[in-house]
Design an enzyme around this catalytic site. Sequence first.
Site, short mmCIF file in Angstrom:
data_model
loop_
_atom_site.label_atom_id
_atom_site.label_comp_id
_atom_site.label_asym_id
_atom_site.label_seq_id
_atom_site.Cartn_x
_atom_site.Cartn_y
_atom_site.Cartn_z
CD GLU A 101 42.99 97.64 16.52
OE1 GLU A 101 42.57 98.82 16.54
OE2 GLU A 101 43.18 97.03 15.46
CD GLU A 103 41.83 93.44 18.56
OE1 GLU A 103 41.36 94.43 19.13
OE2 GLU A 103 42.31 92.45 19.16
CG ASN A 158 39.20 100.42 27.86
OD1 ASN A 158 39.96 99.50 27.59
ND2 ASN A 158 38.61 101.14 26.93
CB CYS A 217 39.23 102.57 22.29
SG CYS A 217 38.27 101.16 21.74
P1 NAD Z 1 48.27 101.56 28.39
O1 NAD Z 1 48.90 101.71 27.05
O2 NAD Z 1 48.76 102.38 29.50
O3 NAD Z 1 48.41 100.03 28.88
C1 NAD Z 1 47.94 98.96 28.09
C2 NAD Z 1 48.71 97.72 28.47
O4 NAD Z 1 50.08 97.89 28.10
C3 NAD Z 1 48.71 97.41 29.96
O5 NAD Z 1 48.62 96.04 30.18
C4 NAD Z 1 50.06 97.94 30.40
O6 NAD Z 1 50.56 97.32 31.56
C5 NAD Z 1 50.92 97.60 29.20
N1 NAD Z 1 52.16 98.38 29.08
C6 NAD Z 1 52.42 99.61 29.60
N2 NAD Z 1 53.68 99.97 29.29
C7 NAD Z 1 54.21 98.98 28.53
C8 NAD Z 1 55.45 98.79 27.87
N3 NAD Z 1 56.43 99.70 27.95
N4 NAD Z 1 55.63 97.67 27.12
C9 NAD Z 1 54.63 96.75 27.01
N5 NAD Z 1 53.44 96.87 27.64
C10 NAD Z 1 53.23 97.98 28.38
O7 NAD Z 1 46.69 101.74 28.16
P2 NAD Z 1 45.54 101.75 29.24
O8 NAD Z 1 45.60 103.00 30.02
O9 NAD Z 1 45.51 100.45 29.96
O10 NAD Z 1 44.22 101.77 28.31
C11 NAD Z 1 43.67 102.91 27.77
C12 NAD Z 1 44.09 103.08 26.33
O11 NAD Z 1 43.70 101.92 25.59
C13 NAD Z 1 43.40 104.24 25.66
O12 NAD Z 1 44.32 104.94 24.85
C14 NAD Z 1 42.33 103.58 24.79
O13 NAD Z 1 41.91 104.31 23.68
C15 NAD Z 1 43.04 102.33 24.40
N6 NAD Z 1 42.08 101.30 23.96
C16 NAD Z 1 42.01 101.04 22.63
C17 NAD Z 1 41.10 100.10 22.17
C18 NAD Z 1 41.02 99.76 20.73
O14 NAD Z 1 40.51 98.70 20.41
N7 NAD Z 1 41.51 100.60 19.82
C19 NAD Z 1 40.26 99.46 23.07
C20 NAD Z 1 40.35 99.76 24.43
C21 NAD Z 1 41.28 100.70 24.86
#
Ligand code: NAD
Length: 499
Positions: free
Chosen positions: A265, A479, A168, A299
């Site tokens: 995060e 962060e 995102n 997020c």
């Molecule tokens: P996601 O958890 O599906 O994926 C995030 C990353 O993790 C990707 O690179 C993905 O390939 C990797 N991943 C997936 N499965 C994994 C595993 N088993 N082991 C290690 N890595 C793995 O999240 P998304 O759909 O890409 O992003 C959306 C989410 O991110 C939402 O929940 C949002 O709230 C969160 N987000 C949080 C913040 C914050 O700062 N708190 C900021 C932006 C997004």
Amino acid sequence: MTVATELAPEAPGTESGPAPQYRNFIGGAWQAAAQGGCFENRNPADLSDLIGLFPDSGAEDVAAAVAGVSAAQAAWAAASPETRADMLYRAAEIISGRTAEIAAELTREEGKTLAEATGETSRIAANFRFYAGEALRLKGETYPVPGGQMAMSLRQPVGTVAVITPWNFPLSMAARKIAPALAAGNAVVFKPSEMAPLMGQRLVEVLLDAGLPAGLIALVHGKGPTVGKALTSAPGIDALTFTGSYAVGAQIQASLGTDTRCQLEMGGKNATVVLEDADIAKAAAIIKRGAFGLTGQACTGTSRVLVARKLHDALLAELVRAAETVVIGPGDGDGVTMGPLATAAQLEKATAYLEIARREGAEIVTGGLPDTADLPEGHWIRPTVIAGVQPGSPLLRDEIFAPIVALCPFDTLEEALAIADDTEYGLAISVVSDHLPSVMKIAAETQHGIVKVNSPTTGVALNAPFGGFKHSSNQSAKEQGGANVMDFYSRIKTVYLGA
Ligand code: NAD
């Protein structure tokens, strides 16, 4: 300039020619995945637009990446702070010079509007400058100790840092991890989201163009369950920083041993609380920005509105009017103020929550899925306002991650606080009010890590600590925000100096 891409003759064609075939960057060289597979990356505002093919890497690639950067790390750790800072300043300059080009690619890849993409691209230049400064400010302390000795803390890099990021904010989430990691003298293995791999590629190209020693960073494209999972169990990773969903973050936390420090995060279910002294137009403008900006895919995006009962109907009407002024379309389209959802999975999830609203008897007052006749094939949704939502509903508790906002009235401040905290998340809350005692009560008592007053839940400063409570963060380290960030990317050795 680094030449990072090559045209593969066998790549599927588009109207403008064959799709670029991208590479991993491992051991200081661009290379295909060991097993040779690829995955496609398409424009969410026009699924006929194939952006490129990216390596579908595996554990072998991860192992090679970790070994390569680990070998290069000692020399970088020994480089002067000025050397590290200069590289980051140069990276910031390069990004600033390429903002228009990178922002256009970000819009094409992730779907956000050009204005939003330009903001994100500029932000990463600011991040690089900020952490260049931190490279120069890394310091230890001295302590008086008994026996005429002096003790001091010696700050050293952690070693090799794994960086796993979501789609995102594919640039800014990565930059705010990679820049402090490098500033502190670490090597980096970077796994960008498979939904936005091109931005990961661009970030690494910029760093190499800025003079980062080639062996010090590795880029491994691929899927979460393969590359991401392999990174969480790869020997040689000293710290792992992850931004993404709670479900994945929890798996990562469970899989890491005690030798790997871990920063997570994760998601949010952010609320704007409108108190009874609030100005309706001001509240609606704040909610519109927080809920529909970035297509609701931040997020910190506003996903629910808790409103003093006497303002409920007026605020609902004003918010519906505001939502209906949003123009959806491809993020680079004339007059467009909201792009598509980024992925098919996002659209499926949003649609499921619209169905929950109907099933629960709530009212979808405006929004839902649009008539797509005038739009290219993509992941489209309209800004959606849902009223009549009861406390305890999944619409008030679950992360939806779409431009969908649920309204719920409250009678007392205590009730507003109870509904606001009745979710497993605890990232951002905003309050619309000029009544200081009420504002301060919410700020003091809520279980959210970020409290914003008279501004949207979205939008944070790069020099203030960022992170949530409960399922939003694992609480190991905030962060952003300077010196506290460098604590995660460095470790302290205590040295006693005797006479
Ligand atoms: P996601 O958890 O599906 O994926 C995030 C990353 O993790 C990707 O690179 C993905 O390939 C990797 N991943 C997936 N499965 C994994 C595993 N088993 N082991 C290690 N890595 C793995 O999240 P998304 O759909 O890409 O992003 C959306 C989410 O991110 C939402 O929940 C949002 O709230 C969160 N987000 C949080 C913040 C914050 O700062 N708190 C900021 C932006 C997004």
